[in-house]
Design an enzyme around this catalytic site. Sequence first.
Site, PDB file in Angstrom:
ATOM      1  N   LYS A 183       0.872  -0.966  -0.001  1.00  0.00           N
ATOM      2  CA  LYS A 183       0.012  -0.197  -0.093  1.00  0.00           C
ATOM      3  C   LYS A 183       0.950   1.274   0.076  1.00  0.00           C
ATOM      4  CE  LYS A 183      -1.540   2.621   3.166  1.00  0.00           C
ATOM      5  NZ  LYS A 183      -1.451   4.249   2.271  1.00  0.00           N
ATOM      6  N   GLU A 258      10.455   1.741  10.105  1.00  0.00           N
ATOM      7  CA  GLU A 258      11.612   2.652   9.828  1.00  0.00           C
ATOM      8  C   GLU A 258      11.082   3.964   9.907  1.00  0.00           C
ATOM      9  OE1 GLU A 258      13.558   5.693   8.784  1.00  0.00           O
ATOM     10  OE2 GLU A 258      12.842   5.256   6.894  1.00  0.00           O
ATOM     11  N   CYS A 292      13.623  11.423   5.790  1.00  0.00           N
ATOM     12  CA  CYS A 292      13.646  11.063   7.169  1.00  0.00           C
ATOM     13  C   CYS A 292      15.215  11.274   7.681  1.00  0.00           C
ATOM     14  CB  CYS A 292      13.341   9.654   7.530  1.00  0.00           C
ATOM     15  SG  CYS A 292      14.106   8.363   6.474  1.00  0.00           S
ATOM     16  N   GLU A 396       9.877  16.248  14.702  1.00  0.00           N
ATOM     17  CA  GLU A 396      10.341  16.075  13.487  1.00  0.00           C
ATOM     18  C   GLU A 396       9.301  17.076  12.663  1.00  0.00           C
ATOM     19  OE1 GLU A 396      11.314  12.494  10.294  1.00  0.00           O
ATOM     20  OE2 GLU A 396       9.377  12.427  11.161  1.00  0.00           O
TER      21      GLU A 396
END
Length: 492
Positions: A183, A258, A292, A396
């Site tokens: 997905k 991750e 990231c 973040e």
Amino acid sequence: MSEGSKGSKGSLLVLENFIGGKFISCQNHIESFDPSTGEIYCLVPDSGPQEVDVAVAAAKEAFPDWSSRSPEARAQILNKLADLLEKNLEEFAKAESRDQGKPVSLARSLDIPRSAYNFRFFASSVLHQLNDCRPMDHLSSLSYTQRCPLGVAGLISPWNLPLYLLTWKIAPAIAAGNTVVAKPSEMTSATAWMMCKLMEEAGVPPGVVNIVFGSGPRAGDALVGHPDVPLVSFTGSTATAQRITERSAPYCKKLSLELGGKNPAVVFADADLERCIETTVRSSFSNQGEICLCTSRIYVERSLYPEFLQRFVAAAKKWKTGVPSDPSSNNGALISKEHLEKVQGFVSLAKSEGAVIHCGEGVDQLDLPEPNRSGYFMPATVISGVSDGSRVMQEEIFGPVTCISPFDSEEEAISRANGVRYGLSATVWSRDVEKVHRVAQKIQAGLVWTNCWLVRDLNLPFGGMKNSGVGREGGKDSYHFFTEIKTITIKH
């Protein structure tokens, strides 16, 4: 191949799920926007449990034949897929840029070549994995290990490097003999759908690769909670990973997660300043800061701090944000209006807390053509004077924003670099070899680059510590994740 050869609703591109080797339309759709214009250009299937069930059944049916094929036979097909991606590189690059907002030049030089290389790398890697063997002569027996594919792998990939990270999961999964239900992000589904058109020509048997498009709460939730999906590989936010862990727990699924990062750069006074600034501007702002691994906290030794700040800001101002099709653009548009507003909100928060915005958001105006003025653009932004306890330094941001702060000692730099809940990557800058080894060993991060950034050998482990993830990916690590090991003992 033609990007718009399947489905259209007016001038909109209409995607379809790819299940059992066939494209299958969906009743409901999610609107997907061109980030550079802010306009809807694509309709993505809004799949749910029913579509996921059909896809998992197709993958289960295909598993016995695919897993029984030799690694060499599977590798041949992966290499053919890589050939086809390279043959259609320009079309994929333009589609990735339009869907994600990044410059075409970046998709052309990074995303699509790496997507093809993912298939090539794991096609080769799977041929060089070794098992263990232990003779026990005193017991007249021999023990050896065998690694077996698990079955249907559930793969969920993010919107920042859409095809790059989707193929990073599909390639090792099918190389090891699994079948997959993947997905992609509903915000960036176009290149995954385009790749499905190459499956038959590459020789991928029906059901080996199934792509179900849709949102996380519907399609993603159904996939990770499916009882016939024994392992899940996910790249995305820490919050979503927590939900995946909860949904997977009743089935004891294997998980590879991750997740996010709040990556520090530690710059000592003896750093090669020119190379450091050039690289750290790139590590802070590449792909609109939507990687990231991007640097979002820069700690500079105090004696170097004034010169570093001045030169870094000057370099950041030259980092051009513009129309993705413009070859001179370093950055394009952020992924969505909501994400742009979130990133802008962090800059506003920093300003309200007394920080200095040296360039970028709220300081520099972008000169965009009329069709792109409703796009989600934001210039490279440099901030100083933010306290380590601020949300700006702890959370973040995932945008073109970096914060610079001075430090006085090596111990202080290490402590502050480790002072967040994330631990994905870090960079250390110094000419002192002993120092870079010492500091790298003390920084809590899965990857530490010294005097460079994003230099990768795909054989080596990739992944984070703390809230940045669970597990590792890479040559041997991916093979181990996508297989189950058993020990066989023979008495003779």
